[in-house]
Design an enzyme around this catalytic site. Structure first.
Site, PDB file in Angstrom:
ATOM      1  N   ASP A 181     -51.970  -2.098   9.917  1.00 55.10           N
ATOM      2  CA  ASP A 181     -50.895  -1.279  10.459  1.00 55.10           C
ATOM      3  C   ASP A 181     -49.711  -2.255  10.550  1.00 55.10           C
ATOM      4  OD1 ASP A 181     -50.753   1.635  11.746  1.00 55.10           O
ATOM      5  OD2 ASP A 181     -49.467   0.378  12.935  1.00 55.10           O
TER       6      ASP A 181
ATOM      7  N   LYS B 160     -57.817   2.796  17.143  1.00 62.12           N
ATOM      8  CA  LYS B 160     -56.626   1.991  16.866  1.00 62.12           C
ATOM      9  C   LYS B 160     -56.772   0.702  17.648  1.00 62.12           C
ATOM     10  CE  LYS B 160     -52.638   2.424  14.692  1.00 62.12           C
ATOM     11  NZ  LYS B 160     -52.332   3.243  13.497  1.00 62.12           N
TER      12      LYS B 160
HETATM   13  N1  GLU Z   1     -52.810   2.386  10.050  1.00 62.39           N
HETATM   14  C1  GLU Z   1     -52.933   3.483   9.124  1.00 62.39           C
HETATM   15  C2  GLU Z   1     -52.724   4.800   9.839  1.00 62.39           C
HETATM   16  O1  GLU Z   1     -51.959   4.865  10.773  1.00 62.39           O
HETATM   17  C3  GLU Z   1     -54.213   3.400   8.314  1.00 62.39           C
HETATM   18  C4  GLU Z   1     -55.479   3.473   9.076  1.00 62.39           C
HETATM   19  C5  GLU Z   1     -56.743   3.197   8.229  1.00 62.39           C
HETATM   20  O2  GLU Z   1     -56.629   3.107   7.006  1.00 62.39           O
HETATM   21  O3  GLU Z   1     -57.808   3.087   8.825  1.00 62.39           O
HETATM   22  O4  GLU Z   1     -53.238   5.819   9.475  1.00 62.39           O
END
Ligand code: GLU
Length: 451
Positions: free
Chosen positions: A170, A130
């Site tokens: 996100d 993240k």
């Molecule tokens: N931000 C999204 C999540 O919390 C997607 C993450 C992604 O597609 O890599 O899962």
């Protein structure tokens, strides 16, 4: 929850707190998982000797960088950027980028840890990560967003790549921002290779990526309802948020016969006692926040300033806004109103007290690491499309997404009942998700030896 599970989890987080002072959101995330998995770890001598959970809790790597850019008035602005590469045991680091003023390393570490478990549940070869910045895109001009994106990618680019780390969006980072970031990465890396997902379709994005988290949430909810001998038909569904996840979950829930009675923002809730029409959802999602507080007559929407959706007596609650948005009082309001099911569209939207209260009252709750995994699952499909220089139809993506959400529900429900053969009551989805993901990850930890 046994006393032993709780005391094992406490002992681990107390030890971690001493070496990571101030990382409270991360400690909370680790403790929640530890309560479900540490008794299993201690009962398996290989897992215990390998100290699996402690190894999964500690990020492989944390990258922190300065983001310097010039605003429209010509002034220099300085933000902080991070990427937490939590684990690449199962595949390249994978997870979103968040641009939000409340972003901190502690929050990103908790989300990266959750992401490892979420991505493991999809069954796809995805590690977990993240990242983001303490940058507030609200009120910034198009030029400022573009300059910020370029500066942010200058710090991030050396650390990502299609086999290394594949960020997505996100909060505050949508397809448009991902287009800017992707172009900046291509120029720096001198490559075309899909180092980010959630891109606009014309530069290698996947069909249905935008819709995926919301659609996947409703597919998971339908599987929960089916498991309980119920269905979405005519059920009153309260959603919070009005961003990407909430919008597409609302549309899909309506398509499948549910009654969407609310969407919300930080300033209040839009209530539709008889259920929202597709036009009402579209209007609400497309209208800027400041103009949406006076909905036109005829859409059947009432705006209630300062309120949340949880006292509207829904059958089903879908929190889709942000972490810790639903507290103990909100949970009590849901229970008093007769709510029976809850599935998390946002990441960690329930406080620990809210979670405990709902579970005790018998509300069947699905954690975001399973219920909102549709987004990252379609990101996995985008990676496959990019690597194969191909593009799938919307139908192909949707079929695959439904299949993944259904299989994940089965896995989590079986584990949450203590194994496929045991127990007929409602599954403990939280425990099921943690344990199912843990087993996949623990095997991978063991195969890698002491590294
Ligand atoms: N931000 C999204 C999540 O919390 C997607 C993450 C992604 O597609 O890599 O899962």
């Amino acid at each position: 929850m046994t006393d032993r599970a709780t005391s094992l989890a406490r002992a681990l987080t107390d030890a971690l707190r001493r070496s990571h002072p101030g990382d409270d959101p991360w400690l909370k995330a680790v403790e929640e998982v530890a309560r479900d998995v540490l008794t299993v770890e201690k009962a398996n001598s290989d897992f215990a000797a390998a100290r699996v959970l402690e190894r999964l809790a500690e990020p492989d790597r944390v990258i922190a960088f300065r983001v310097t850019w010039r605003d429209d008035a010509g002034n220099i602005q300085i933000n902080r950027g991070w990427r937490v590469q939590q684990s690449n045991l199962l595949g390249p680091y994978k997870g979103g980028l968040r641009w939000h003023p409340g972003t901190s390393l502690g929050v990103l570490k908790s989300l990266a840890f959750e992401q490892v478990f979420k991505n493991a549940l999809t069954g796809l070869p995805l590690g977990g990560a993240k990242g983001g910045a303490d940058f507030d895109p609200a009120g910034r001009s198009e030029g400022e967003i573009e300059r910020f994106a370029l500066a942010f990618m200058t710090g991030l680019a050396p650390h990502i790549g299609p086999d290394l780390d594949v960020p997505a969006g996100d909060m505050g980072v949508g397809a448009h921002e991902l287009g800017l970031l992707t172009r900046a990465w291509m120029m720096q890396a001198q490559a075309w290779g899909g180092a980010l997902t959630g891109k606009p379709l014309c530069i290698g994005g996947s069909r249905l990526r935008k819709e995926a988290t919301g659609y996947g949430l409703v597919y998971f909810l339908c599987a929960m309802l089916d498991d309980a001998g119920d269905s979405i038909q005519g059920r009153r569904i309260a959603l919070s948020g009005r961003g990407n996840v909430a919008a597409h979950a609302a549309r899909k829930a309506l398509d499948l016969g549910g009654k969407v009675i609310s969407l919300s923002s930080r300033s209040g809730v839009w209530h539709a006692p008889d259920g929202m029409s597709a036009d009402a959802i579209d209007w609400l999602v497309d209208t800027p926040a400041e103009d949406a507080e006076n909905p036109p007559a005829g859409l059947g929407l009432r705006f209630r300033a300062g309120e949340k959706p949880w006292a509207l007596e829904p059958d089903i609650a879908l929190p889709c806004a942000t972490q810790n948005e639903l507290d103990k009082n909100d949970a009590q309001a849901l229970v008093d109103g007769g709510c029976r099911f809850l599935a998390e569209g946002a990441n960690m939207p329930l406080t620990a007290e809210a979670n405990a209260l709902l579970t005790k009252a018998g509300v069947i709750c699905a954690p975001g690491k399973a219920a909102n995994a549709g987004g990252v699952a379609v990101s996995g499909m985008e990676m496959r499309q990019n690597a194969g220089f191909t593009r799938w139809s919307a139908e192909a993506v949707d079929t695959e997404l439904r299949g993944i959400m259904k299989a994940m529900h089965r896995l989590v429900a079986d584990e949450g009942r203590g194994g496929a053969a045991r127990g007929n009551g409602a599954p403990d989805y939280g425990r099921g998700a943690n344990l199912a993901a843990y087993r996949r990850l623990a095997q991978a930890v063991i195969e890698g030896g002491a590294q």
